[in-house]
Design a protein around this motif. Structure first.
Motif, mmCIF file in Angstrom:
data_model
loop_
_atom_site.group_PDB
_atom_site.id
_atom_site.type_symbol
_atom_site.label_atom_id
_atom_site.label_comp_id
_atom_site.label_asym_id
_atom_site.label_seq_id
_atom_site.Cartn_x
_atom_site.Cartn_y
_atom_site.Cartn_z
ATOM 1 N N THR A 101 8.439 7.642 -7.117
ATOM 2 C CA THR A 101 7.608 8.049 -8.286
ATOM 3 C C THR A 101 8.540 8.427 -9.591
ATOM 4 O O THR A 101 9.421 8.997 -9.120
ATOM 5 C CB THR A 101 6.373 9.195 -7.802
ATOM 6 O OG1 THR A 101 7.149 10.437 -7.623
ATOM 7 C CG2 THR A 101 5.549 8.590 -6.842
ATOM 8 N N ARG A 164 2.168 10.897 -7.039
ATOM 9 C CA ARG A 164 1.108 10.147 -7.657
ATOM 10 C C ARG A 164 1.866 8.879 -8.057
ATOM 11 O O ARG A 164 2.930 9.156 -8.796
ATOM 12 C CB ARG A 164 0.499 10.881 -8.764
ATOM 13 C CG ARG A 164 -0.503 10.081 -9.205
ATOM 14 C CD ARG A 164 -1.185 10.816 -10.330
ATOM 15 N NE ARG A 164 -2.083 11.881 -9.758
ATOM 16 C CZ ARG A 164 -2.430 13.029 -10.543
ATOM 17 N NH1 ARG A 164 -2.534 12.854 -12.123
ATOM 18 N NH2 ARG A 164 -3.343 13.960 -10.068
ATOM 19 N N ILE A 165 1.501 7.743 -7.454
ATOM 20 C CA ILE A 165 2.216 6.446 -7.866
ATOM 21 C C ILE A 165 1.434 6.258 -9.277
ATOM 22 O O ILE A 165 0.092 6.192 -9.275
ATOM 23 C CB ILE A 165 1.735 5.738 -6.883
ATOM 24 C CG1 ILE A 165 2.866 5.956 -5.562
ATOM 25 C CG2 ILE A 165 2.329 4.167 -7.255
ATOM 26 C CD1 ILE A 165 2.148 5.053 -4.505
ATOM 27 N N GLY A 167 -0.587 4.512 -11.923
ATOM 28 C CA GLY A 167 -1.643 3.454 -11.806
ATOM 29 C C GLY A 167 -2.423 3.586 -10.637
ATOM 30 O O GLY A 167 -3.401 2.786 -10.613
ATOM 31 N N ASP A 168 -2.025 4.335 -9.635
ATOM 32 C CA ASP A 168 -2.855 4.573 -8.533
ATOM 33 C C ASP A 168 -3.848 5.943 -8.768
ATOM 34 O O ASP A 168 -3.250 6.922 -8.906
ATOM 35 C CB ASP A 168 -2.099 4.781 -7.236
ATOM 36 C CG ASP A 168 -2.952 5.037 -5.982
ATOM 37 O OD1 ASP A 168 -4.258 5.151 -6.008
ATOM 38 O OD2 ASP A 168 -2.388 4.757 -4.934
ATOM 39 N N GLU A 169 -5.010 5.736 -8.695
ATOM 40 C CA GLU A 169 -5.997 6.927 -9.220
ATOM 41 C C GLU A 169 -6.246 7.614 -7.890
ATOM 42 O O GLU A 169 -6.853 8.747 -8.097
ATOM 43 C CB GLU A 169 -7.141 6.364 -9.700
ATOM 44 C CG GLU A 169 -7.248 5.525 -10.851
ATOM 45 C CD GLU A 169 -6.600 6.361 -12.135
ATOM 46 O OE1 GLU A 169 -6.862 7.499 -12.256
ATOM 47 O OE2 GLU A 169 -5.551 5.873 -12.836
ATOM 48 N N ASN A 170 -5.575 7.300 -6.786
ATOM 49 C CA ASN A 170 -5.865 8.062 -5.646
ATOM 50 C C ASN A 170 -5.086 9.231 -5.420
ATOM 51 O O ASN A 170 -5.191 10.004 -4.436
ATOM 52 C CB ASN A 170 -6.016 7.183 -4.205
ATOM 53 C CG ASN A 170 -6.966 6.045 -4.235
ATOM 54 O OD1 ASN A 170 -8.335 6.732 -4.640
ATOM 55 N ND2 ASN A 170 -6.649 5.084 -4.002
ATOM 56 N N GLY A 174 -3.250 8.340 -2.198
ATOM 57 C CA GLY A 174 -2.847 6.831 -2.254
ATOM 58 C C GLY A 174 -1.261 6.829 -2.166
ATOM 59 O O GLY A 174 -1.006 5.732 -1.402
ATOM 60 N N PHE A 175 -0.413 7.781 -2.599
ATOM 61 C CA PHE A 175 0.903 8.052 -2.082
ATOM 62 C C PHE A 175 0.984 7.799 -0.630
ATOM 63 O O PHE A 175 1.743 7.166 -0.201
ATOM 64 C CB PHE A 175 1.437 9.323 -2.739
ATOM 65 C CG PHE A 175 2.952 9.438 -2.301
ATOM 66 C CD1 PHE A 175 3.761 9.097 -3.330
ATOM 67 C CD2 PHE A 175 3.272 10.067 -1.404
ATOM 68 C CE1 PHE A 175 5.169 9.351 -2.984
ATOM 69 C CE2 PHE A 175 4.758 10.352 -1.070
ATOM 70 C CZ PHE A 175 5.562 10.013 -1.783
ATOM 71 N N SER A 178 0.202 4.378 0.736
ATOM 72 C CA SER A 178 1.211 3.517 0.439
ATOM 73 C C SER A 178 2.475 3.785 1.545
ATOM 74 O O SER A 178 3.074 2.767 1.949
ATOM 75 C CB SER A 178 1.613 3.609 -0.843
ATOM 76 O OG SER A 178 2.941 2.657 -1.275
#
Length: 189
Positions: A101, A164-165, A167-170, A174-175, A178
């Motif tokens: 990130t 926090r990646i 574009g990823d809202e999670n 989400g990180f 992934s």
């Protein structure tokens, strides 16, 4: 590194300015080249520059060093040591397929631009024995590791969304998803 280890064992005067200069430059100490180190150390050897406190290079009595400083300095060194452990873990996890990130890249850049990755490898232990902790504490008494810690804390304050990646809202979930997926893919190879 071999030159620096030899200097610890034999004494810096036995190793010489040229070998020490190569060792310091290989570590990336202060971003100086081997030639610059050699000029400074050579000038000191010839008496043309300020003397080098070689005794500090071989000083291994961590307990004595700790006895010489005040409580505030010890508390600060402990804060730096514990804080650098977390930053070091993040730095090393990048090599284990952790997603990158902008925040993580910026933290690694702060370490790499100072050339202190190898130093952290030697100083920071994530599960230290008492002697390792004492040696790490001494290494964090002011100086370059204290400055590095401050730079990393500033970077973290500037971009606290390490996990926090874009574009990823999670967010952190989400990180982790992934990273887990990447680990599974690597295990299947």
């Amino acid at each position: 590194m071999v030159h620096l280890v030899a200097a610890l064992g034999l004494g810096p005067q036995e190793v010489g300015a040229e070998a020490l200069a190569e060792g310091f430059a290989a570590l990336g100490m202060f971003g100086l080249t081997a030639e610059t180190w050699e000029q400074m150390l050579g000038a000191a050897e010839r008496g043309e520059g300020p003397p080098v406190p070689w005794e500090l290079l071989g000083e291994v009595d961590a307990l004595e060093q700790v006895r010489r400083v005040g409580d505030e300095e010890l508390v600060r060194a402990r804060t730096v040591l514990i804080g650098l452990r977390s930053f070091y873990a993040i730095y090393m996890l990048h090599g284990l397929f952790m997603p990158d990130t902008p925040g993580l890249a910026a933290l690694r850049a702060r370490i790499d631009e100072r050339g202190l990755g190898p130093v952290l490898d030697q100083v920071i232990s994530l599960g230290p024995a008492p002697r390792q902790f004492a040696e790490g504490l001494v290494a964090c008494l002011g100086g370059m590791l204290d400055e590095l810690y401050e730079a990393l804390v500033e970077q973290l304050a500037a971009d606290p969304y390490l996990f926090r990646i874009p574009g990823d809202e999670n967010g952190a979930a989400g990180f982790m998803a992934s990273w887990t997926q990447t680990l599974h893919e690597q295990a299947d190879c």
